[in-house]
Design a protein around this motif. Structure first.
Motif, PDB file in Angstrom:
ATOM      1  N   PRO A  44       0.817  -1.229   0.000  1.00  0.00           N
ATOM      2  CA  PRO A  44       0.000   0.000   0.000  1.00  0.00           C
ATOM      3  C   PRO A  44       0.844   1.271   0.000  1.00  0.00           C
ATOM      4  O   PRO A  44       0.482   2.257  -0.645  1.00  0.00           O
ATOM      5  N   ARG A  45       1.956   1.263   0.702  1.00  0.00           N
ATOM      6  CA  ARG A  45       2.819   2.452   0.746  1.00  0.00           C
ATOM      7  C   ARG A  45       3.353   2.793  -0.639  1.00  0.00           C
ATOM      8  O   ARG A  45       3.330   3.947  -1.073  1.00  0.00           O
ATOM      9  N   GLN A  53       2.064   1.853  -3.474  1.00  0.00           N
ATOM     10  CA  GLN A  53       0.945   2.256  -4.322  1.00  0.00           C
ATOM     11  C   GLN A  53       0.561   3.718  -4.072  1.00  0.00           C
ATOM     12  O   GLN A  53       0.219   4.450  -5.005  1.00  0.00           O
ATOM     13  N   ARG A  54       0.631   4.159  -2.810  1.00  0.00           N
ATOM     14  CA  ARG A  54       0.351   5.577  -2.517  1.00  0.00           C
ATOM     15  C   ARG A  54       1.375   6.474  -3.184  1.00  0.00           C
ATOM     16  O   ARG A  54       1.040   7.542  -3.703  1.00  0.00           O
ATOM     17  N   HIS A  69       2.953   5.835  -5.898  1.00  0.00           N
ATOM     18  CA  HIS A  69       2.616   5.832  -7.319  1.00  0.00           C
ATOM     19  C   HIS A  69       1.462   6.793  -7.620  1.00  0.00           C
ATOM     20  O   HIS A  69       1.530   7.595  -8.570  1.00  0.00           O
ATOM     21  N   ARG A  70       0.409   6.731  -6.801  1.00  0.00           N
ATOM     22  CA  ARG A  70      -0.741   7.619  -7.030  1.00  0.00           C
ATOM     23  C   ARG A  70      -0.349   9.083  -6.869  1.00  0.00           C
ATOM     24  O   ARG A  70      -0.823   9.950  -7.610  1.00  0.00           O
ATOM     25  N   ALA A  71       0.500   9.372  -5.908  1.00  0.00           N
ATOM     26  CA  ALA A  71       0.934  10.752  -5.695  1.00  0.00           C
ATOM     27  C   ALA A  71       1.700  11.276  -6.906  1.00  0.00           C
ATOM     28  O   ALA A  71       1.537  12.442  -7.314  1.00  0.00           O
ATOM     29  N   ALA A 118       3.600  11.471   0.323  1.00  0.00           N
ATOM     30  CA  ALA A 118       2.764  10.289   0.106  1.00  0.00           C
ATOM     31  C   ALA A 118       3.430   9.041   0.665  1.00  0.00           C
ATOM     32  O   ALA A 118       2.791   8.189   1.275  1.00  0.00           O
ATOM     33  N   TRP A 119       4.727   8.957   0.483  1.00  0.00           N
ATOM     34  CA  TRP A 119       5.467   7.792   0.968  1.00  0.00           C
ATOM     35  C   TRP A 119       5.419   7.690   2.484  1.00  0.00           C
ATOM     36  O   TRP A 119       5.336   6.618   3.059  1.00  0.00           O
ATOM     37  N   GLY A 125       3.081   8.830   4.444  1.00  0.00           N
ATOM     38  CA  GLY A 125       1.745   9.077   4.973  1.00  0.00           C
ATOM     39  C   GLY A 125       1.249   8.101   5.996  1.00  0.00           C
ATOM     40  O   GLY A 125       0.469   8.454   6.873  1.00  0.00           O
ATOM     41  N   SER A 126       1.688   6.816   5.944  1.00  0.00           N
ATOM     42  CA  SER A 126       1.143   5.831   6.874  1.00  0.00           C
ATOM     43  C   SER A 126       2.194   5.324   7.841  1.00  0.00           C
ATOM     44  O   SER A 126       2.121   4.214   8.320  1.00  0.00           O
TER      45      SER A 126
END
Length: 274
Positions: free
Chosen positions: A240-241, A243-244, A246-248, A258-259, A261-262
Protein backbone atom coordinates in the motif's frame (compact mmCIF):
# COMPACT_ATOMS: atom_id res chain seq x y z
CA UNK A 1 47.12 -10.95 12.50
CA UNK A 2 44.43 -9.85 10.05
CA UNK A 3 41.67 -11.92 8.47
CA UNK A 4 39.36 -10.71 5.70
CA UNK A 5 36.18 -12.53 4.76
CA UNK A 6 34.23 -9.87 2.83
CA UNK A 7 35.19 -11.29 -0.53
CA UNK A 8 37.70 -14.07 -1.01
CA UNK A 9 39.29 -15.27 2.23
CA UNK A 10 42.55 -13.55 3.16
CA UNK A 11 44.77 -14.08 6.17
CA UNK A 12 48.14 -12.64 7.11
CA UNK A 13 50.41 -12.24 10.12
CA UNK A 14 53.16 -9.63 10.16
CA UNK A 15 52.42 -9.00 6.50
CA UNK A 16 52.98 -12.63 5.53
CA UNK A 17 50.15 -14.76 4.13
CA UNK A 18 49.03 -17.54 6.45
CA UNK A 19 46.04 -18.78 4.50
CA UNK A 20 45.88 -22.59 4.23
CA UNK A 21 45.16 -24.11 0.84
CA UNK A 22 42.92 -26.96 2.02
CA UNK A 23 39.22 -26.15 2.28
CA UNK A 24 38.45 -27.39 5.80
CA UNK A 25 41.23 -25.43 7.58
CA UNK A 26 40.01 -22.38 5.66
CA UNK A 27 36.50 -22.98 7.01
CA UNK A 28 37.91 -23.20 10.54
CA UNK A 29 39.89 -19.98 10.16
CA UNK A 30 36.88 -18.14 8.75
CA UNK A 31 34.54 -19.30 11.51
CA UNK A 32 37.06 -18.48 14.25
CA UNK A 33 37.67 -15.03 12.74
CA UNK A 34 33.96 -14.24 12.60
CA UNK A 35 33.84 -15.10 16.31
CA UNK A 36 37.11 -13.41 17.24
CA UNK A 37 37.80 -13.34 21.00
CA UNK A 38 34.94 -15.78 21.58
CA UNK A 39 35.21 -19.53 22.04
CA UNK A 40 33.87 -21.62 19.20
CA UNK A 41 32.93 -25.01 20.69
CA UNK A 42 34.36 -28.17 19.16
CA UNK A 43 30.86 -29.53 18.27
CA UNK A 44 30.17 -26.33 16.31
CA UNK A 45 33.42 -26.67 14.39
CA UNK A 46 32.74 -30.33 13.64
CA UNK A 47 29.21 -29.58 12.45
CA UNK A 48 30.57 -26.86 10.21
CA UNK A 49 33.08 -29.24 8.63
CA UNK A 50 31.10 -32.49 8.46
CA UNK A 51 27.45 -31.67 9.05
CA UNK A 52 25.21 -33.47 11.51
CA UNK A 53 26.97 -36.82 11.18
CA UNK A 54 30.74 -36.32 11.60
CA UNK A 55 33.00 -39.36 11.30
CA UNK A 56 34.51 -40.99 14.37
CA UNK A 57 37.86 -39.54 13.42
CA UNK A 58 36.47 -35.98 13.46
CA UNK A 59 37.97 -34.87 16.85
CA UNK A 60 41.45 -36.06 15.88
CA UNK A 61 41.18 -34.63 12.38
CA UNK A 62 40.03 -31.28 13.80
CA UNK A 63 43.09 -31.18 16.06
CA UNK A 64 45.25 -31.85 13.00
CA UNK A 65 43.69 -28.91 11.18
CA UNK A 66 44.31 -26.67 14.21
CA UNK A 67 47.97 -27.73 14.24
CA UNK A 68 48.22 -26.96 10.52
CA UNK A 69 46.85 -23.48 11.10
CA UNK A 70 49.30 -22.89 13.95
CA UNK A 71 52.19 -24.01 11.76
CA UNK A 72 51.10 -21.49 9.15
CA UNK A 73 51.12 -18.78 11.80
CA UNK A 74 54.52 -19.83 13.09
CA UNK A 75 56.01 -19.81 9.60
CA UNK A 76 54.99 -16.17 9.15
CA UNK A 77 57.48 -15.05 11.84
CA UNK A 78 60.09 -17.82 12.01
CA UNK A 79 62.56 -15.91 14.19
CA UNK A 80 60.22 -15.51 17.15
CA UNK A 81 60.73 -17.95 20.01
CA UNK A 82 58.01 -19.24 22.26
CA UNK A 83 54.47 -20.29 21.49
CA UNK A 84 53.02 -17.07 20.12
CA UNK A 85 50.93 -19.03 17.62
CA UNK A 86 49.16 -20.77 20.51
CA UNK A 87 48.44 -17.35 21.99
CA UNK A 88 46.69 -16.35 18.77
CA UNK A 89 44.85 -19.57 18.04
CA UNK A 90 44.03 -20.47 21.61
CA UNK A 91 42.80 -23.77 23.01
CA UNK A 92 40.03 -23.30 25.55
CA UNK A 93 37.99 -25.83 27.47
CA UNK A 94 35.65 -27.34 24.91
CA UNK A 95 36.74 -25.23 21.96
CA UNK A 96 39.08 -22.81 20.27
CA UNK A 97 39.40 -19.03 20.16
CA UNK A 98 41.12 -16.66 17.72
CA UNK A 99 42.61 -13.92 19.87
CA UNK A 100 42.77 -10.99 17.47
CA UNK A 101 41.29 -7.53 17.73
CA UNK A 102 37.85 -7.14 16.12
CA UNK A 103 39.30 -4.30 14.02
CA UNK A 104 41.59 -6.89 12.41
CA UNK A 105 38.63 -8.84 11.01
CA UNK A 106 36.96 -6.93 8.21
CA UNK A 107 33.50 -8.35 8.91
CA UNK A 108 33.62 -7.22 12.54
CA UNK A 109 34.87 -3.80 11.50
CA UNK A 110 32.01 -3.63 9.02
CA UNK A 111 29.56 -4.40 11.83
CA UNK A 112 31.06 -1.63 13.98
CA UNK A 113 31.01 1.02 11.26
CA UNK A 114 27.53 0.03 10.09
CA UNK A 115 26.18 0.25 13.64
CA UNK A 116 27.73 3.71 14.02
CA UNK A 117 26.13 4.74 10.74
CA UNK A 118 22.70 3.49 11.76
CA UNK A 119 23.01 5.32 15.10
CA UNK A 120 23.96 8.57 13.37
CA UNK A 121 21.02 8.13 11.01
CA UNK A 122 18.58 7.70 13.90
CA UNK A 123 20.00 10.84 15.50
CA UNK A 124 19.44 12.79 12.28
CA UNK A 125 23.12 13.28 11.40
CA UNK A 126 22.89 12.32 7.73
CA UNK A 127 26.43 13.36 6.83
CA UNK A 128 27.91 11.19 9.58
CA UNK A 129 25.57 8.34 8.70
CA UNK A 130 26.56 8.46 5.05
CA UNK A 131 30.25 8.63 5.95
CA UNK A 132 30.18 5.68 8.35
CA UNK A 133 28.06 3.52 6.09
CA UNK A 134 30.21 4.35 3.07
CA UNK A 135 33.31 3.32 5.04
CA UNK A 136 31.60 0.09 6.13
CA UNK A 137 30.55 -0.81 2.59
CA UNK A 138 34.02 0.01 1.29
CA UNK A 139 35.39 -3.01 3.17
CA UNK A 140 33.57 -5.37 0.84
CA UNK A 141 35.54 -6.85 -2.09
CA UNK A 142 32.84 -9.23 -3.34
CA UNK A 143 30.44 -11.83 -1.92
CA UNK A 144 31.38 -12.88 1.60
CA UNK A 145 33.68 -15.94 1.72
CA UNK A 146 33.40 -16.30 -2.03
CA UNK A 147 36.02 -19.06 -2.21
CA UNK A 148 35.26 -20.97 1.01
CA UNK A 149 32.76 -23.85 1.36
CA UNK A 150 29.86 -23.00 3.67
CA UNK A 151 28.71 -25.44 6.28
CA UNK A 152 25.71 -24.66 8.46
CA UNK A 153 27.39 -22.05 10.64
CA UNK A 154 29.32 -20.20 7.94
CA UNK A 155 26.18 -20.27 5.82
CA UNK A 156 24.28 -18.49 8.59
CA UNK A 157 27.06 -15.92 8.95
CA UNK A 158 27.25 -15.27 5.21
CA UNK A 159 23.48 -14.76 5.01
CA UNK A 160 23.62 -12.35 7.95
CA UNK A 161 26.48 -10.38 6.45
CA UNK A 162 24.87 -10.12 3.02
CA UNK A 163 21.59 -8.93 4.55
CA UNK A 164 23.48 -6.42 6.70
CA UNK A 165 25.32 -5.20 3.63
CA UNK A 166 22.09 -4.62 1.73
CA UNK A 167 20.54 -2.87 4.74
CA UNK A 168 23.56 -0.61 5.14
CA UNK A 169 23.50 0.18 1.44
CA UNK A 170 19.82 1.05 1.47
CA UNK A 171 20.20 3.29 4.50
CA UNK A 172 23.30 4.99 3.08
CA UNK A 173 21.30 5.84 -0.04
CA UNK A 174 18.54 7.18 2.20
CA UNK A 175 21.04 9.44 3.95
CA UNK A 176 22.41 10.63 0.61
CA UNK A 177 18.91 11.43 -0.62
CA UNK A 178 18.28 13.38 2.58
CA UNK A 179 21.46 15.32 1.79
CA UNK A 180 20.16 16.23 -1.65
CA UNK A 181 22.41 13.83 -3.55
CA UNK A 182 19.65 12.35 -5.68
CA UNK A 183 21.56 12.73 -8.94
CA UNK A 184 24.55 10.92 -7.49
CA UNK A 185 22.52 7.88 -6.44
CA UNK A 186 20.23 7.40 -9.44
CA UNK A 187 22.72 5.34 -11.45
CA UNK A 188 23.57 3.26 -8.38
CA UNK A 189 19.90 2.61 -7.72
CA UNK A 190 19.32 1.56 -11.32
CA UNK A 191 22.05 -1.07 -11.01
CA UNK A 192 20.80 -2.24 -7.62
CA UNK A 193 17.23 -2.61 -8.86
CA UNK A 194 18.47 -4.77 -11.72
CA UNK A 195 20.35 -7.00 -9.26
CA UNK A 196 17.47 -7.11 -6.77
CA UNK A 197 14.31 -6.88 -8.90
CA UNK A 198 12.03 -8.01 -6.04
CA UNK A 199 13.40 -5.49 -3.51
CA UNK A 200 10.53 -3.04 -3.19
CA UNK A 201 12.43 -0.68 -0.91
CA UNK A 202 15.20 -0.09 -3.43
CA UNK A 203 12.72 0.44 -6.26
CA UNK A 204 10.78 2.93 -4.15
CA UNK A 205 13.96 4.83 -3.37
CA UNK A 206 14.66 4.91 -7.09
CA UNK A 207 11.22 6.43 -7.64
CA UNK A 208 11.90 9.05 -4.97
CA UNK A 209 15.27 9.89 -6.50
CA UNK A 210 13.69 10.30 -9.93
CA UNK A 211 11.02 12.59 -8.51
CA UNK A 212 13.61 14.71 -6.70
CA UNK A 213 15.38 15.06 -10.06
CA UNK A 214 12.19 16.14 -11.83
CA UNK A 215 11.85 12.86 -13.73
CA UNK A 216 8.35 11.75 -12.80
CA UNK A 217 7.92 9.74 -16.00
CA UNK A 218 10.95 7.62 -15.12
CA UNK A 219 9.53 7.13 -11.62
CA UNK A 220 6.29 5.83 -13.14
CA UNK A 221 8.19 3.47 -15.42
CA UNK A 222 10.11 2.18 -12.38
CA UNK A 223 6.82 1.47 -10.61
CA UNK A 224 5.45 -0.34 -13.66
CA UNK A 225 8.52 -2.60 -13.77
CA UNK A 226 8.26 -3.30 -10.05
CA UNK A 227 4.58 -4.21 -10.26
CA UNK A 228 5.06 -6.46 -13.29
CA UNK A 229 7.92 -8.29 -11.58
CA UNK A 230 6.06 -8.78 -8.30
CA UNK A 231 2.91 -10.03 -10.02
CA UNK A 232 4.79 -12.35 -12.36
CA UNK A 233 7.25 -13.77 -9.81
CA UNK A 234 5.21 -13.79 -6.60
CA UNK A 235 1.60 -13.11 -7.53
CA UNK A 236 1.64 -10.01 -5.31
CA UNK A 237 0.81 -6.36 -5.79
CA UNK A 238 3.17 -3.66 -4.46
CA UNK A 239 2.61 -2.67 -0.85
CA UNK A 240 0.00 0.00 0.00
CA UNK A 241 2.82 2.45 0.75
CA UNK A 242 4.37 2.03 -2.69
CA UNK A 243 0.95 2.26 -4.32
CA UNK A 244 0.35 5.58 -2.52
CA UNK A 245 3.67 6.82 -3.81
CA UNK A 246 2.62 5.83 -7.32
CA UNK A 247 -0.74 7.62 -7.03
CA UNK A 248 0.93 10.75 -5.70
CA UNK A 249 3.28 10.86 -8.67
CA UNK A 250 0.33 10.45 -11.06
CA UNK A 251 -1.45 13.36 -9.36
CA UNK A 252 1.65 15.54 -9.25
CA UNK A 253 1.70 15.57 -5.46
CA UNK A 254 4.74 15.58 -3.21
CA UNK A 255 6.13 12.04 -3.49
CA UNK A 256 7.88 12.02 -0.14
CA UNK A 257 4.72 13.13 1.69
CA UNK A 258 2.76 10.29 0.11
CA UNK A 259 5.47 7.79 0.97
CA UNK A 260 5.49 8.83 4.62
CA UNK A 261 1.75 9.08 4.97
CA UNK A 262 1.14 5.83 6.87
CA UNK A 263 4.24 5.72 9.02
CA UNK A 264 7.90 5.60 8.32
CA UNK A 265 9.48 2.30 7.42
CA UNK A 266 12.85 1.42 8.83
CA UNK A 267 15.62 2.62 6.60
CA UNK A 268 13.91 5.59 4.99
CA UNK A 269 13.14 7.89 7.92
CA UNK A 270 15.85 10.33 6.94
CA UNK A 271 14.34 10.79 3.50
CA UNK A 272 10.97 11.59 4.95
CA UNK A 273 11.71 14.19 7.57
CA UNK A 274 12.89 17.68 7.06
Amino acid sequence: MRVEVLGTLRGEAAGVGVLPSASKPRQILALLALNAQHIVPVPVLMEELWGAGPPRSAPTTLQTYILQLRRRLRSAIPGITGVWDKNVLVTRHGGYLLDVEPADVDALEFDRLAAAGHTAFELGDMAQASGNLTAALGLWRGPALADVPHGRHLGIEVTRLEESRLGALERRICADLRLGRHREVIAELCALCERHPLHEGLRSLQMLAYCADGRSSDALIAYKRLRETLVEELGLEPSPRTQRLHRAILRGEEAIDAWSGSGRPDGVDGVLTG
